[in-house]
Structure formats: C-alpha cells, structure tokens
Scaffold this motif. Structure first.
Motif, PDB file in Angstrom:
ATOM      1  N   GLY A   9      -7.415  11.189   9.861  1.00  0.00           N
ATOM      2  CA  GLY A   9      -6.927   9.840   9.575  1.00  0.00           C
ATOM      3  C   GLY A   9      -5.533   9.872   8.967  1.00  0.00           C
ATOM      4  O   GLY A   9      -4.724   8.960   9.203  1.00  0.00           O
ATOM      5  N   ILE A  10      -5.231  10.929   8.196  1.00  0.00           N
ATOM      6  CA  ILE A  10      -3.903  11.000   7.568  1.00  0.00           C
ATOM      7  C   ILE A  10      -2.853  11.285   8.650  1.00  0.00           C
ATOM      8  O   ILE A  10      -1.751  10.736   8.627  1.00  0.00           O
ATOM      9  CB  ILE A  10      -3.896  12.050   6.428  1.00  0.00           C
ATOM     10  N   GLU A  62       2.131  -0.620  -4.818  1.00  0.00           N
ATOM     11  CA  GLU A  62       0.954   0.250  -4.967  1.00  0.00           C
ATOM     12  C   GLU A  62       0.532   0.247  -6.436  1.00  0.00           C
ATOM     13  O   GLU A  62       1.248   0.765  -7.293  1.00  0.00           O
ATOM     14  CB  GLU A  62       1.288   1.682  -4.509  1.00  0.00           C
ATOM     15  N   SER A  83      -9.887  -1.948   1.053  1.00  0.00           N
ATOM     16  CA  SER A  83      -9.575  -3.124   0.211  1.00  0.00           C
ATOM     17  C   SER A  83      -9.435  -4.346   1.106  1.00  0.00           C
ATOM     18  O   SER A  83      -9.154  -4.226   2.300  1.00  0.00           O
ATOM     19  CB  SER A  83      -8.256  -2.987  -0.547  1.00  0.00           C
ATOM     20  N   PRO A 143      -0.941   7.234   2.285  1.00  0.00           N
ATOM     21  CA  PRO A 143      -0.137   7.952   3.278  1.00  0.00           C
ATOM     22  C   PRO A 143       0.583   7.028   4.248  1.00  0.00           C
ATOM     23  O   PRO A 143       1.774   7.208   4.504  1.00  0.00           O
ATOM     24  CB  PRO A 143      -1.163   8.820   4.004  1.00  0.00           C
ATOM     25  N   ALA A 144      -0.107   6.002   4.775  1.00  0.00           N
ATOM     26  CA  ALA A 144       0.532   5.148   5.788  1.00  0.00           C
ATOM     27  C   ALA A 144       1.744   4.430   5.202  1.00  0.00           C
ATOM     28  O   ALA A 144       2.791   4.334   5.851  1.00  0.00           O
ATOM     29  CB  ALA A 144      -0.479   4.142   6.334  1.00  0.00           C
ATOM     30  N   ASP A 157      -4.886   3.152   8.515  1.00  0.00           N
ATOM     31  CA  ASP A 157      -6.254   2.643   8.662  1.00  0.00           C
ATOM     32  C   ASP A 157      -6.300   1.131   8.868  1.00  0.00           C
ATOM     33  O   ASP A 157      -7.274   0.608   9.410  1.00  0.00           O
ATOM     34  CB  ASP A 157      -7.075   2.971   7.399  1.00  0.00           C
ATOM     35  N   ASN A 179      -7.637   7.899  -3.065  1.00  0.00           N
ATOM     36  CA  ASN A 179      -7.915   7.102  -1.864  1.00  0.00           C
ATOM     37  C   ASN A 179      -9.072   7.701  -1.079  1.00  0.00           C
ATOM     38  O   ASN A 179      -9.089   7.660   0.151  1.00  0.00           O
ATOM     39  CB  ASN A 179      -6.650   6.941  -1.020  1.00  0.00           C
ATOM     40  N   ARG A 207      -6.443  13.747  -2.822  1.00  0.00           N
ATOM     41  CA  ARG A 207      -5.642  12.536  -2.684  1.00  0.00           C
ATOM     42  C   ARG A 207      -5.168  12.053  -4.052  1.00  0.00           C
ATOM     43  O   ARG A 207      -4.070  11.545  -4.197  1.00  0.00           O
ATOM     44  CB  ARG A 207      -6.463  11.449  -1.996  1.00  0.00           C
ATOM     45  N   ALA A 259      -0.407  -6.527  -4.376  1.00  0.00           N
ATOM     46  CA  ALA A 259       0.016  -7.765  -3.713  1.00  0.00           C
ATOM     47  C   ALA A 259      -1.258  -8.566  -3.507  1.00  0.00           C
ATOM     48  O   ALA A 259      -2.107  -8.159  -2.722  1.00  0.00           O
ATOM     49  CB  ALA A 259       0.676  -7.438  -2.384  1.00  0.00           C
ATOM     50  N   CYS A 268     -11.204  10.528   0.189  1.00  0.00           N
ATOM     51  CA  CYS A 268     -11.307  11.183   1.497  1.00  0.00           C
ATOM     52  C   CYS A 268     -11.530  12.661   1.289  1.00  0.00           C
ATOM     53  O   CYS A 268     -11.379  13.164   0.181  1.00  0.00           O
ATOM     54  CB  CYS A 268     -10.061  10.835   2.301  1.00  0.00           C
ATOM     55  N   ALA A 269     -11.942  13.377   2.358  1.00  0.00           N
ATOM     56  CA  ALA A 269     -12.248  14.799   2.221  1.00  0.00           C
ATOM     57  C   ALA A 269     -10.977  15.634   2.055  1.00  0.00           C
ATOM     58  O   ALA A 269     -11.034  16.773   1.593  1.00  0.00           O
ATOM     59  CB  ALA A 269     -13.037  15.269   3.441  1.00  0.00           C
ATOM     60  N   GLY A 270      -9.845  15.078   2.479  1.00  0.00           N
ATOM     61  CA  GLY A 270      -8.564  15.733   2.217  1.00  0.00           C
ATOM     62  C   GLY A 270      -8.281  16.960   3.058  1.00  0.00           C
ATOM     63  O   GLY A 270      -7.701  17.926   2.561  1.00  0.00           O
ATOM     64  N   VAL A 271      -8.648  16.909   4.336  1.00  0.00           N
ATOM     65  CA  VAL A 271      -8.283  18.020   5.231  1.00  0.00           C
ATOM     66  C   VAL A 271      -7.050  17.582   6.034  1.00  0.00           C
ATOM     67  O   VAL A 271      -7.092  16.555   6.718  1.00  0.00           O
ATOM     68  CB  VAL A 271      -9.448  18.369   6.181  1.00  0.00           C
ATOM     69  N   GLY A 317       0.839  -1.207   0.000  1.00  0.00           N
ATOM     70  CA  GLY A 317       0.000   0.000   0.000  1.00  0.00           C
ATOM     71  C   GLY A 317       0.867   1.247   0.000  1.00  0.00           C
ATOM     72  O   GLY A 317       1.721   1.414   0.877  1.00  0.00           O
TER      73      GLY A 317
HETATM   74  C1  LIG Z   1     -15.216  10.106   3.344  1.00  0.00           C
HETATM   75  C2  LIG Z   1     -13.932  10.176   4.108  1.00  0.00           C
HETATM   76  C3  LIG Z   1     -13.388  11.412   4.425  1.00  0.00           C
HETATM   77  C4  LIG Z   1     -12.191  11.495   5.112  1.00  0.00           C
HETATM   78  N1  LIG Z   1     -11.664  12.711   5.346  1.00  0.00           N
HETATM   79  C5  LIG Z   1     -10.463  12.837   5.941  1.00  0.00           C
HETATM   80  C6  LIG Z   1      -9.871  14.119   6.111  1.00  0.00           C
HETATM   81  O1  LIG Z   1     -10.439  15.130   5.721  1.00  0.00           O
HETATM   82  N2  LIG Z   1      -8.650  14.177   6.684  1.00  0.00           N
HETATM   83  C7  LIG Z   1      -7.986  13.065   7.108  1.00  0.00           C
HETATM   84  O2  LIG Z   1      -6.879  13.188   7.655  1.00  0.00           O
HETATM   85  N3  LIG Z   1      -8.524  11.825   6.925  1.00  0.00           N
HETATM   86  C8  LIG Z   1      -9.724  11.696   6.358  1.00  0.00           C
HETATM   87  N4  LIG Z   1     -10.261  10.447   6.146  1.00  0.00           N
HETATM   88  C9  LIG Z   1      -9.507   9.267   6.586  1.00  0.00           C
HETATM   89  C10 LIG Z   1      -8.359   8.974   5.599  1.00  0.00           C
HETATM   90  O3  LIG Z   1      -8.850   8.803   4.311  1.00  0.00           O
HETATM   91  C11 LIG Z   1      -7.609   7.702   6.007  1.00  0.00           C
HETATM   92  O4  LIG Z   1      -7.392   7.698   7.394  1.00  0.00           O
HETATM   93  C12 LIG Z   1      -6.255   7.596   5.282  1.00  0.00           C
HETATM   94  O5  LIG Z   1      -6.463   7.535   3.915  1.00  0.00           O
HETATM   95  C13 LIG Z   1      -5.511   6.371   5.768  1.00  0.00           C
HETATM   96  O6  LIG Z   1      -4.365   6.168   4.990  1.00  0.00           O
HETATM   97  P1  LIG Z   1      -3.832   4.697   4.672  1.00  0.00           P
HETATM   98  O7  LIG Z   1      -2.593   4.883   3.892  1.00  0.00           O
HETATM   99  O8  LIG Z   1      -3.846   3.891   5.909  1.00  0.00           O
HETATM  100  O9  LIG Z   1      -4.982   4.041   3.742  1.00  0.00           O
HETATM  101  P2  LIG Z   1      -5.413   4.432   2.263  1.00  0.00           P
HETATM  102  O10 LIG Z   1      -5.344   5.894   2.085  1.00  0.00           O
HETATM  103  O11 LIG Z   1      -6.724   3.767   2.050  1.00  0.00           O
HETATM  104  O12 LIG Z   1      -4.299   3.783   1.344  1.00  0.00           O
HETATM  105  C14 LIG Z   1      -4.217   2.393   1.172  1.00  0.00           C
HETATM  106  C15 LIG Z   1      -3.434   2.117  -0.091  1.00  0.00           C
HETATM  107  O13 LIG Z   1      -3.163   0.746  -0.176  1.00  0.00           O
HETATM  108  C16 LIG Z   1      -3.329   0.325  -1.523  1.00  0.00           C
HETATM  109  N5  LIG Z   1      -3.631  -1.110  -1.492  1.00  0.00           N
HETATM  110  C17 LIG Z   1      -4.709  -1.707  -0.963  1.00  0.00           C
HETATM  111  N6  LIG Z   1      -4.626  -3.038  -1.090  1.00  0.00           N
HETATM  112  C18 LIG Z   1      -3.454  -3.282  -1.717  1.00  0.00           C
HETATM  113  C19 LIG Z   1      -2.788  -4.473  -2.131  1.00  0.00           C
HETATM  114  N7  LIG Z   1      -3.326  -5.687  -1.915  1.00  0.00           N
HETATM  115  N8  LIG Z   1      -1.585  -4.350  -2.753  1.00  0.00           N
HETATM  116  C20 LIG Z   1      -1.019  -3.130  -2.963  1.00  0.00           C
HETATM  117  N9  LIG Z   1      -1.608  -1.981  -2.583  1.00  0.00           N
HETATM  118  C21 LIG Z   1      -2.804  -2.055  -1.967  1.00  0.00           C
HETATM  119  C22 LIG Z   1      -4.491   1.165  -2.045  1.00  0.00           C
HETATM  120  O14 LIG Z   1      -4.458   1.264  -3.459  1.00  0.00           O
HETATM  121  C23 LIG Z   1      -4.207   2.493  -1.357  1.00  0.00           C
HETATM  122  O15 LIG Z   1      -3.405   3.340  -2.151  1.00  0.00           O
HETATM  123  C24 LIG Z   1     -11.502  10.317   5.494  1.00  0.00           C
HETATM  124  C25 LIG Z   1     -12.045   9.077   5.192  1.00  0.00           C
HETATM  125  C26 LIG Z   1     -13.238   8.998   4.505  1.00  0.00           C
HETATM  126  C27 LIG Z   1     -13.802   7.647   4.179  1.00  0.00           C
END
Ligand SMILES: Cc1cc2nc3c(=O)[nH]c(=O)nc-3n(C[C@H](O)[C@H](O)[C@H](O)COP(=O)(O)OP(=O)(O)OC[C@H]3O[C@@H](n4cnc5c(N)ncnc54)[C@H](O)[C@@H]3O)c2cc1C
Length: 428
Positions: A306-307, A42, A180, A16-17, A296, A55, A113, A148, A57-60, A13
């Motif tokens: 969440g970011i 990715e 996912s 951001p994480a 997440d 990905n 995003r 993956a 999200c509201a992007g704040v 993935g």
């Molecule tokens: C509607 C909504 C609004 C939100 N608004 C905000 C906000 O304003 N501000 C904020 O800080 N947070 C917000 N969030 C939360 C934020 O989106 C998440 O906390 C953040 O995206 C988490 O990052 P992550 O990298 O853990 O997961 P993700 O951003 O979901 O990234 C996961 C990545 O893993 C990849 N992936 C998945 N499975 C596989 C695989 N098998 N192999 C390879 N790659 C894979 C995906 O393609 C993706 O790029 C919001 C969430 C939602 C649902």
C-alpha cells in the motif's frame, strides 16, 4: 485551469501519500520553474509510540517502493529500517516452504510507521512517516499540525477549515487514507474506496527467530485468510487478514500456530494492538476541478504494498496536475486512468489469490506444487518461475497481471502437472 506562480496547494494528511504528493509536486514544479506554497495538514505526532503516533500497518516496504524513493533522491536511513527481510516461510499444513529473495536488487525492508509498539523496550523506534514528512519539509513543504475538519468549495476554489484558520487553495490533495472520515463536503461527491478489516499486534522477538524471515500462515483458523509474523529489530509484528476477525483473533491465532507447529509459545505479552482497515476498492470519483485523491483515499494494490501504491498514485497525480492542468477533465484523462489500471491489476490479484486458495484446498495439487517448487530450487535463479510468483505476490514488487500470466505459462503449468502425473519419481 493550470497552476500559476505562487499558488497555494493544500495536502490533507501527512502519511506516505501526503508526503509523497508534496515531494513529487515540488520536484515537478521546480523542473518547470514554478513556485508553489505547499501546506501539509497532519495532526499526528509520528514520534509517539503506539496507535497515537502510528498509521497502523505491518510496515513492509517493497523493492518497488525503495526504487521509487531513489528516484526522488531519498535514501532510507539505517535507523528507520528495522529489518532486512529476505525469506518468506510459508507454513502449509505443518510443513514450511521457504521462498527466498530472488536477487539483491529486490530488497524488502521492515519499518515502523510511528514510534513502535505502545509498550516499548528501552526507547521508541524511529518512525518512517516522521522521516518522510521531514524530507517533504526539507524540500519546501510547510507542515500545519492540525486536522482539517471540513473542506468546502467557494467560487470554484476548495477551502480548508481547521482550528488554525481557513485556507483557500488553488489545488487540494486528499491523502487522508482509509481509516478516517474524509473531510470533503457533499459538493465534491467523493465516495471512499471499499475496505476490509485487519488485526495487528506486536510481541517480543523470540531469541531463536531466523534472521530476516517472515512467516506466513493461511486458513489456520476458519476466519483467517492470511496471517504474517514480521520481525522488526526487538519485536515481532503480527498481522491478520480475514473475514469477521473475532475480538480475541490475535490470541486465537497465536495459540493455533503454537499447536500446529508444536513450537514453544511465542512471548505472550502483547505490546500494542489495533484493528485498522485496508483499502480494497477504488474511490469514486478520484478527482474533480482543483482536487485529487491519492494513496488509500484513491486506490491501493490489493493486500500488499500500500505504501508503494501511495508513492505511485501521488506521482501520477502530481505529474498530471503540473503537466496537463488541474481541471476535472484533464485529471480524469491523465490520472483517473492510472487508478483504473491499478484497480484492474487488483482483479488479476484476486484471481491469483483464488488460484492460491484452490491449491491450498486441493491436497494432490498442493503436494505437486510443493514438489515443483523444491525441484525448481536446483535451477538457476532466473528459471525459478514459482518462486518468482510467490515472492511477487507476498512482497508486492511485481504487478499481479504479470504474475498471473506467469502462473499460467506452459512452463509453470507443466512443472506442476509433471509432479502430479509422476509424483514419487525422482529425487528432490
Ligand atoms: C494491518 C495492515 C497492514 C498493512 N501492511 C502493509 C505493509 O506491510 N506494507 C505496505 O506497503 N502497506 C501496508 N498496509 C497498507 C498501508 O498502511 C497503506 O496503504 C498506507 O498507509 C497508505 O498511505 P496513505 O498516506 O494513503 O494513508 P495513511 O497512512 O492512513 O495516512 C493518512 C494520514 O492522513 C491523516 N489524516 C486523516 N484525516 C485527516 C484530516 N481530516 N486532516 C488532516 N490529516 C488527516 C492521518 O492522521 C494520517 O497520518 C497495511 C495496512 C493495514 C491495515
């Protein structure tokens, strides 16, 4: 179990994480003179507009996250920052209460995003996730543009299976988010966190929209917990959180806020649209021998930032791995504890939101609280307790526990109680 020079680390993935995990890991390893081969899997092309590159999200971005970026020597480019957000306008029973940025250090920024809405004006927007991934690559991580599809364990080592090949790895970072299916096989015993559904869309920014103002709505419809309108350059993002959001939820919301505000209809042409999930619980377990979950996929601050949580869980996990080792025992002791603390803080968050909804549903209390807020506005910034609580709740830049304790301090309670007992007295 410790890292050896030249070890391979696979990060699944590149949201951001995943990118934060690579950046923290490479920084920690460099400090200890350790060379690691870091691969980020990715498949998504973040430069694409619409759900395909996004990905969802509201992007704040909170000030907590922006401070974190600085500690890694990263500075958000102006092209990626779509708006500076300095006011939250809370719409309460057709009245608007404005909460302003307490001080310039608590900067809040709107980003995309991916490449922005599916139906974009002129050109796609600059993507935050693409920029972050490019920063991880610039510091030495390698991007594998493939999904993956399975991770197994062989002879005690995780093995990543993708269409590009099989990769045995010394350490695996699960950063697949909540939207996912996790690719870990049953031997990991991983159960993802609980989640809730949200709905999102974009419309064109109305020409008279106040600059840098987010508008927040509560309980305007029976199923709606929270609705926000967030300006980002040419567009307005609509984000809705609620129980059992209907298919036409965004339309119903737009129609209702038009009626309740008596305002001109927002531009009705919808430019994107998705119904992603948001993490509300904690994964079990968040780590094991030679693997860890971050962002997440592990735990996230409830409803906000969440970011920022992705940044801080990735930092805690990589620090634990490099400093204390990559066995289940040491990761549990030094990282799982951090995730439990976030989860505990979310309990304070739930209590704070319950208090907020109780206030919204009690007209006498709501009126007193609004008066207390208006009266506070005449005080110096540092003394405005209720404003600080609201800003922290809606932007995510202070822990919920601290905000809850602030809400029940004698000062905060007395300011509302005074307005309840002596309402109508004194000019506001
Ligand atoms: C509607 C909504 C609004 C939100 N608004 C905000 C906000 O304003 N501000 C904020 O800080 N947070 C917000 N969030 C939360 C934020 O989106 C998440 O906390 C953040 O995206 C988490 O990052 P992550 O990298 O853990 O997961 P993700 O951003 O979901 O990234 C996961 C990545 O893993 C990849 N992936 C998945 N499975 C596989 C695989 N098998 N192999 C390879 N790659 C894979 C995906 O393609 C993706 O790029 C919001 C969430 C939602 C649902």
């Amino acid at each position: 179990m410790r890292f050896q020079d030249g070890d391979r680390v696979c990060i699944i993935g590149g949201g951001p994480a995943g990118s934060f995990a690579a950046l923290h890991l490479l920084a920690q390893a460099e400090q200890r003179g350790l060379r690691l081969d870091v691969l980020i899997f990715e498949p998504r092309d973040f430069s694409r507009p619409g759900p395909a590159g996004c990905n969802r999200c509201a992007g704040v971005l909170s000030s907590r996250l922006l401070r974190g970026l600085n500690t890694l020597g990263l500075h958000l480019p102006d092209t990626v920052a779509q708006s500076e957000l300095h006011t939250y306008a809370l719409v309460l029973n057709n009245e608007v209460v404005r909460v302003r940025q307490p001080d310039p250090t608590r900067r809040v920024v709107g980003i995309y995003r991916g490449g922005g809405p599916k139906h974009f004006l002129n050109a796609p927007s600059a993507s935050f996730d693409a920029w972050l991934l490019s920063q991880a690559q610039a510091r030495g991580a390698r991007h594998v543009p493939a999904r993956a599809y399975l991770v197994t364990q062989e002879n005690g080592y995780p093995v990543v299976h993708s269409r590009q090949g099989r990769y045995q790895t010394a350490f695996l970072v699960l950063a697949t988010g909540i939207n996912s299916r996790p690719p870990l096989d049953a031997s990991f015993g991983y159960r993802p966190p609980s989640s809730e559904m949200m709905a999102q869309d974009e419309v064109l920014l109305p020409p008279d929209w106040p600059e840098g103002e987010v508008r927040a709505y509560f309980r305007t419809l029976p199923w709606l917990t929270f609705g926000a309108l967030i300006p980002k350059r040419n567009y307005l993002n609509i984000s809705l959180l609620g129980r059992h959001i209907p298919r036409d939820g965004v339309d119903a919301f737009l129609e209702r806020i038009r009626l309740s505000l008596g305002a001109e209809p927002l531009e009705k042409v919808r430019l994107c649209g998705c119904t992603p999930r948001v993490t509300t619980g904690v994964a079990h377990p968040v780590c094991g021998d030679r693997w860890v979950a971050v962002g997440d996929a592990a735990v996230s601050r409830l409803y906000k930032d969440g970011i920022g949580s992705a940044f801080y869980t990735a930092r805690a996990a990589m620090k634990a791995a490099v400093t204390h080792g990559i066995s289940r025992r040491s990761l549990s002791r030094h990282y799982a504890l951090y995730c439990r603390r976030v989860h505990w803080d979310n309990r304070w968050g739930r209590a704070l939101f319950a208090l907020w909804h109780f206030t919204l549903g009690t007209p006498l209390l709501l009126r007193a609280w609004k008066r207390a807020l208006l009266r506070e506005a005449k005080r110096p910034q540092a003394e405005r307790v209720h404003e600080r609580i609201l800003w922290g709740m809606f932007t995510g830049d202070e822990p919920y526990g601290r905000l809850f304790l602030l809400a029940i301090t004698p000062t905060a309670v007395w300011r509302v109680a005074r307005e309840m007992c002596f309402s109508g007295e004194g000019d506001l």
